[in-house]
Design a protein around this motif. Structure first.
Motif, PDB file in Angstrom:
ATOM      1  N   TYR A  23       0.955  -1.381   0.064  1.00  0.00           N
ATOM      2  CA  TYR A  23       0.097   0.017   0.060  1.00  0.00           C
ATOM      3  C   TYR A  23       0.873   1.242  -0.224  1.00  0.00           C
TER       4      TYR A  23
ATOM      5  N   ASP B 243       0.101   5.584   0.473  1.00  0.00           N
ATOM      6  CA  ASP B 243      -0.763   6.803   0.804  1.00  0.00           C
ATOM      7  C   ASP B 243      -0.082   8.103   0.346  1.00  0.00           C
TER       8      ASP B 243
ATOM      9  N   THR C 139      -5.097  16.847  -0.714  1.00  0.00           N
ATOM     10  CA  THR C 139      -5.907  15.389  -1.149  1.00  0.00           C
ATOM     11  C   THR C 139      -4.867  14.240  -0.761  1.00  0.00           C
ATOM     12  N   ASN C 140      -5.586  13.318  -0.021  1.00  0.00           N
ATOM     13  CA  ASN C 140      -4.885  11.985   0.121  1.00  0.00           C
ATOM     14  C   ASN C 140      -5.197  10.949  -0.738  1.00  0.00           C
ATOM     15  N   LEU C 141      -4.332  10.363  -1.504  1.00  0.00           N
ATOM     16  CA  LEU C 141      -4.881   9.331  -2.345  1.00  0.00           C
ATOM     17  C   LEU C 141      -4.052   7.857  -1.878  1.00  0.00           C
ATOM     18  N   TYR C 142      -5.024   6.890  -1.678  1.00  0.00           N
ATOM     19  CA  TYR C 142      -4.654   5.734  -1.180  1.00  0.00           C
ATOM     20  C   TYR C 142      -4.613   4.328  -2.069  1.00  0.00           C
ATOM     21  N   SER C 143      -3.657   3.781  -2.290  1.00  0.00           N
ATOM     22  CA  SER C 143      -3.503   2.823  -3.083  1.00  0.00           C
ATOM     23  C   SER C 143      -3.342   1.587  -2.230  1.00  0.00           C
TER      24      SER C 143
ATOM     25  N   THR D 105      -7.035  -1.404  -4.762  1.00  0.00           N
ATOM     26  CA  THR D 105      -7.547  -0.016  -4.914  1.00  0.00           C
ATOM     27  C   THR D 105      -6.524   0.865  -5.372  1.00  0.00           C
TER      28      THR D 105
ATOM     29  N   ASN E 221      -7.720   5.897  -4.350  1.00  0.00           N
ATOM     30  CA  ASN E 221      -8.988   5.963  -3.516  1.00  0.00           C
ATOM     31  C   ASN E 221     -10.078   5.328  -4.285  1.00  0.00           C
ATOM     32  N   ARG E 222      -9.719   4.567  -5.372  1.00  0.00           N
ATOM     33  CA  ARG E 222     -10.981   3.950  -6.245  1.00  0.00           C
ATOM     34  C   ARG E 222     -10.868   2.452  -6.105  1.00  0.00           C
ATOM     35  N   GLU E 223     -11.623   1.627  -5.488  1.00  0.00           N
ATOM     36  CA  GLU E 223     -11.599   0.156  -5.604  1.00  0.00           C
ATOM     37  C   GLU E 223     -11.851  -0.206  -7.026  1.00  0.00           C
TER      38      GLU E 223
END
Length: 165
Positions: A82, A84, A94-98, A120, A123-125
């Motif tokens: 992952y 962040d 903006t936080n973008l999580y993968s 993900t 932020n998009r699953e």
């Protein structure tokens, strides 16, 4: 007649005992089969979770900033990577999580080998998949191919999304 009755009575009692022994034997076989299924599930879980760890670690190694973690417990056994990211656009944060996670779920009364994958990106699953097969019918090569395919697919999706952002 009483001799005939006596012999039929003894035969019936003997048949009843044999039936009880046979039923007890079948139940012991069923219990043994349950233990065999658990043992087989554990064997598959161990070998496939090693492959999952390798595949997920390779994905993480190709993209700087990804952190690797082993996954084990109630959710299953496997691995995840992952990251962040923090993006600043015109003073807006903006936080973008993968995250990529692949696990073999624990043994259950369903008696299946269950592979779960979740991907993900920013932020998009993008995918949430499950593949399962009855333990007695498992072909390990099929699961191996899915692990590799899902990891590669995630890498491609992440690469495409991160290049356009």
């Amino acid at each position: 007649m009483s001799d005939d009755f006596q012999s039929r009575l003894e035969s019936a009692i003997a048949r009843g005992r044999r039936r009880a022994e046979h039923q007890a034997s079948q139940e012991r076989k069923k219990e043994m089969t349950e233990e065999d299924l658990k043992r087989l599930h554990t064997s598959y879980r161990l070998s496939l979770s090693e492959q999952i760890e390798t595949a997920v670690r390779r994905v993480a190694d190709h993209f700087p900033g990804f952190r690797y973690e082993s996954v084990f417990g109630e959710e299953g056994w496997g691995a995840a990577c992952y990251r962040d990211d923090l993006r600043l656009d015109a003073g807006r944060r903006t936080n973008l999580y993968s995250r990529l996670e692949l696990v073999i779920r624990p043994y259950s009364d369903l008696r299946v080998l269950d592979l779960k994958g979740k991907g993900t990106v920013m932020n998009r699953e993008l995918f949430n998949r499950t593949h399962y097969t009855k333990i007695a019918e498992v072909e390990p090569e099929e699961f191996s191919q899915l692990i590799d395919a899902w990891a590669i697919e995630y890498a491609e999706m992440y690469s495409a999304k991160s290049a356009t952002s």
